[in-house]
Motif scaffolding. Structure first.
Motif, PDB file in Angstrom:
ATOM      1  N   THR A 160     -78.828  87.548 -69.615  1.00 38.50           N
ATOM      2  CA  THR A 160     -78.786  88.815 -70.629  1.00 38.50           C
ATOM      3  C   THR A 160     -78.190  89.748 -70.229  1.00 38.50           C
ATOM      4  N   VAL A 161     -77.957  90.191 -68.910  1.00 34.52           N
ATOM      5  CA  VAL A 161     -77.134  91.269 -68.569  1.00 34.52           C
ATOM      6  C   VAL A 161     -76.002  91.022 -67.986  1.00 34.52           C
ATOM      7  N   PHE A 162     -75.779  90.476 -66.823  1.00 33.96           N
ATOM      8  CA  PHE A 162     -74.652  90.394 -65.808  1.00 33.96           C
ATOM      9  C   PHE A 162     -73.618  89.484 -66.485  1.00 33.96           C
ATOM     10  N   GLU A 163     -73.957  88.321 -67.147  1.00 38.32           N
ATOM     11  CA  GLU A 163     -72.913  87.609 -67.747  1.00 38.32           C
ATOM     12  C   GLU A 163     -72.331  88.236 -69.025  1.00 38.32           C
ATOM     13  N   GLN A 164     -73.039  89.084 -69.554  1.00 39.32           N
ATOM     14  CA  GLN A 164     -72.661  89.857 -70.787  1.00 39.32           C
ATOM     15  C   GLN A 164     -71.728  91.051 -70.696  1.00 39.32           C
ATOM     16  N   ASN A 165     -71.726  91.362 -69.313  1.00 39.85           N
ATOM     17  CA  ASN A 165     -71.307  92.816 -68.848  1.00 39.85           C
ATOM     18  C   ASN A 165     -70.520  92.549 -67.400  1.00 39.85           C
ATOM     19  N   PRO A 166     -69.580  91.729 -67.529  1.00 39.91           N
ATOM     20  CA  PRO A 166     -68.864  91.249 -66.357  1.00 39.91           C
ATOM     21  C   PRO A 166     -68.446  92.406 -65.404  1.00 39.91           C
ATOM     22  N   ASP A 167     -67.775  93.305 -66.148  1.00 41.14           N
ATOM     23  CA  ASP A 167     -66.986  94.330 -65.442  1.00 41.14           C
ATOM     24  C   ASP A 167     -68.111  95.455 -65.101  1.00 41.14           C
ATOM     25  N   LEU A 168     -69.368  95.420 -65.288  1.00 42.67           N
ATOM     26  CA  LEU A 168     -70.280  96.489 -64.775  1.00 42.67           C
ATOM     27  C   LEU A 168     -70.894  96.211 -63.493  1.00 42.67           C
ATOM     28  N   GLU A 169     -70.749  97.415 -62.639  1.00 46.36           N
ATOM     29  CA  GLU A 169     -70.977  97.166 -61.347  1.00 46.36           C
ATOM     30  C   GLU A 169     -72.546  97.620 -61.281  1.00 46.36           C
ATOM     31  N   LEU A 170     -73.372  96.468 -61.156  1.00 46.54           N
ATOM     32  CA  LEU A 170     -74.554  96.500 -61.421  1.00 46.54           C
ATOM     33  C   LEU A 170     -75.217  95.254 -60.799  1.00 46.54           C
ATOM     34  N   SER A 171     -76.467  95.472 -59.841  1.00 40.56           N
ATOM     35  CA  SER A 171     -76.926  94.132 -59.232  1.00 40.56           C
ATOM     36  C   SER A 171     -78.516  94.201 -59.543  1.00 40.56           C
ATOM     37  N   PHE A 172     -78.863  93.049 -59.712  1.00 40.27           N
ATOM     38  CA  PHE A 172     -80.310  92.796 -59.812  1.00 40.27           C
ATOM     39  C   PHE A 172     -81.205  93.641 -59.121  1.00 40.27           C
ATOM     40  N   ASP A 173     -80.739  93.945 -57.639  1.00 41.05           N
ATOM     41  CA  ASP A 173     -81.576  94.946 -56.933  1.00 41.05           C
ATOM     42  C   ASP A 173     -81.611  96.133 -57.260  1.00 41.05           C
ATOM     43  N   VAL A 174     -80.712  96.804 -58.060  1.00 43.12           N
ATOM     44  CA  VAL A 174     -80.646  97.942 -58.843  1.00 43.12           C
ATOM     45  C   VAL A 174     -81.444  98.016 -60.219  1.00 43.12           C
ATOM     46  N   LEU A 175     -81.272  96.878 -60.798  1.00 44.45           N
ATOM     47  CA  LEU A 175     -82.044  96.753 -62.072  1.00 44.45           C
ATOM     48  C   LEU A 175     -83.388  96.783 -61.917  1.00 44.45           C
ATOM     49  N   TRP A 176     -83.866  95.954 -61.281  1.00 43.41           N
ATOM     50  CA  TRP A 176     -85.184  95.180 -61.186  1.00 43.41           C
ATOM     51  C   TRP A 176     -86.396  96.736 -61.071  1.00 43.41           C
ATOM     52  N   PRO A 177     -86.026  97.467 -60.065  1.00 38.20           N
ATOM     53  CA  PRO A 177     -86.876  98.521 -59.762  1.00 38.20           C
ATOM     54  C   PRO A 177     -86.776  99.455 -61.014  1.00 38.20           C
ATOM     55  N   GLN A 178     -85.916  99.576 -61.729  1.00 34.48           N
ATOM     56  CA  GLN A 178     -85.991 100.238 -63.088  1.00 34.48           C
ATOM     57  C   GLN A 178     -86.673  99.655 -64.145  1.00 34.48           C
ATOM     58  N   VAL A 179     -86.680  98.337 -64.229  1.00 34.81           N
ATOM     59  CA  VAL A 179     -87.618  97.760 -65.005  1.00 34.81           C
ATOM     60  C   VAL A 179     -88.845  98.008 -64.854  1.00 34.81           C
ATOM     61  N   CYS A 180     -89.149  97.664 -63.517  1.00 33.70           N
ATOM     62  CA  CYS A 180     -90.921  97.909 -63.091  1.00 33.70           C
ATOM     63  C   CYS A 180     -91.250  99.394 -63.392  1.00 33.70           C
ATOM     64  N   ALA A 181     -90.356 100.302 -63.156  1.00 30.35           N
ATOM     65  CA  ALA A 181     -90.688 101.566 -63.434  1.00 30.35           C
ATOM     66  C   ALA A 181     -90.985 101.882 -64.671  1.00 30.35           C
ATOM     67  N   GLU A 182     -90.901 101.138 -65.721  1.00 27.57           N
ATOM     68  CA  GLU A 182     -91.113 101.417 -67.046  1.00 27.57           C
ATOM     69  C   GLU A 182     -92.598 101.347 -67.408  1.00 27.57           C
ATOM     70  N   SER A 183     -93.249 100.552 -66.474  1.00 25.64           N
ATOM     71  CA  SER A 183     -94.971 100.259 -66.582  1.00 25.64           C
ATOM     72  C   SER A 183     -95.679 101.393 -66.094  1.00 25.64           C
ATOM     73  N   LYS A 184     -96.539 101.837 -67.084  1.00 27.90           N
ATOM     74  CA  LYS A 184     -97.395 103.190 -66.668  1.00 27.90           C
ATOM     75  C   LYS A 184     -98.840 102.729 -67.236  1.00 27.90           C
ATOM     76  N   VAL A 185     -99.764 103.729 -66.644  1.00 28.42           N
ATOM     77  CA  VAL A 185    -100.997 103.890 -67.278  1.00 28.42           C
ATOM     78  C   VAL A 185    -101.205 104.065 -68.856  1.00 28.42           C
ATOM     79  N   LEU A 186    -101.715 103.384 -69.731  1.00 34.37           N
ATOM     80  CA  LEU A 186    -101.733 103.562 -70.887  1.00 34.37           C
ATOM     81  C   LEU A 186    -102.854 104.553 -71.277  1.00 34.37           C
ATOM     82  N   ASN A 187    -103.893 103.686 -70.858  1.00 36.87           N
ATOM     83  CA  ASN A 187    -105.363 104.136 -71.178  1.00 36.87           C
ATOM     84  C   ASN A 187    -106.413 104.224 -69.969  1.00 36.87           C
ATOM     85  N   ALA A 188    -106.286 105.476 -69.217  1.00 37.49           N
ATOM     86  CA  ALA A 188    -107.106 105.195 -67.950  1.00 37.49           C
ATOM     87  C   ALA A 188    -108.462 105.155 -68.446  1.00 37.49           C
TER      88      ALA A 188
END
Length: 224
Positions: A81-109
């Motif tokens: 979805t990302v890397f093959e569609q954006n071959p010129d982008l200097e981006l790795s899974f190790d950079v992307l994945w932590p930002q994906v995970c950081a989107e998760s937050k408590v919604l209803n404590a």
């Protein structure tokens, strides 16, 4: 808990007999936590990283179909979805994945507090019933200390099927070891609740912690 048969008043005032609940199934995204990787989250992260969103969204449905069913892994999903569609982008899974995970937050404590109270009381089996990729689900269980709150986990990434298709509900019912009518499912989407009811389960469509507390009480489950 009440005996094997309890009485419940429906919204129209009619009173019906309902079997006592033995297993409580919870959705995670939209009830306890934010969603794992919905459109707003991926737009926020991928825009920040310079990813072509139109190309991403064109690939997302097919790639997500296999990823959330545990049929492929996160690296393969983002390569497609990302890397093959954006071959010129200097981006790795190790950079992307932590930002994906950081989107998760408590919604209803408050819902997490209710869940903890029910788990400590020990009167019910408590399990998840959610759609999520294997890796993101594992991250969320660990990061938000959810493993101690549930007895087991029915997740699309583990069992190869997703809500609202019937297979995942049948897996949940069979894993519970009890008749379907003794299972109560909590989810924020009506279509998922309707699918559970079609398999003989009982369901509450989640709207707010206060509403959930009231409806749990109607099923004989009291939380402070």
């Amino acid at each position: 808990m009440a005996g094997d048969l309890a009485w419940r008043r429906l919204s129209g005032g009619r009173i019906v007999a309902s079997t006592s609940i033995r297993t409580l199934f919870w959705d995670i995204g939209g009830v306890l936590l934010t969603n794992g990787w919905d459109r707003s989250q991926r737009t926020r992260v991928l825009s920040r990283l310079g990813v072509d969103l139109e190309k991403y969204e064109a690939k997302h449905p097919a790639a997500n179909y296999t990823w959330e069913r545990g049929l492929t892994d996160a690296r393969t999903f983002f390569r497609t979805t990302v890397f093959e569609q954006n071959p010129d982008l200097e981006l790795s899974f190790d950079v992307l994945w932590p930002q994906v995970c950081a989107e998760s937050k408590v919604l209803n404590a408050e819902c997490l507090d209710m869940l903890s109270e029910l788990q400590q009381a020990g009167r019910l089996s408590i399990a998840t019933l959610n759609n999520e990729s294997r890796e993101l689900n594992n991250y969320r269980l660990d990061a938000f200390k959810l493993r101690t709150l549930f007895d087991y986990f029915i997740c699309s990434g583990y069992c190869g099927e997703m809500k609202p298709l019937p297979g995942i509900y049948r897996t949940a019912i069979e894993t519970s070891g009890y008749p379907p009518e003794t299972s109560l499912f909590i989810d924020d989407k009506q279509e998922n609740c309707d699918a559970a009811i079609a398999q003989g389960m009982q369901a509450i469509r989640f709207e707010s912690p206060a509403q959930l507390r009231v409806e749990l009480a109607q099923h004989g489950i009291t939380v402070s």
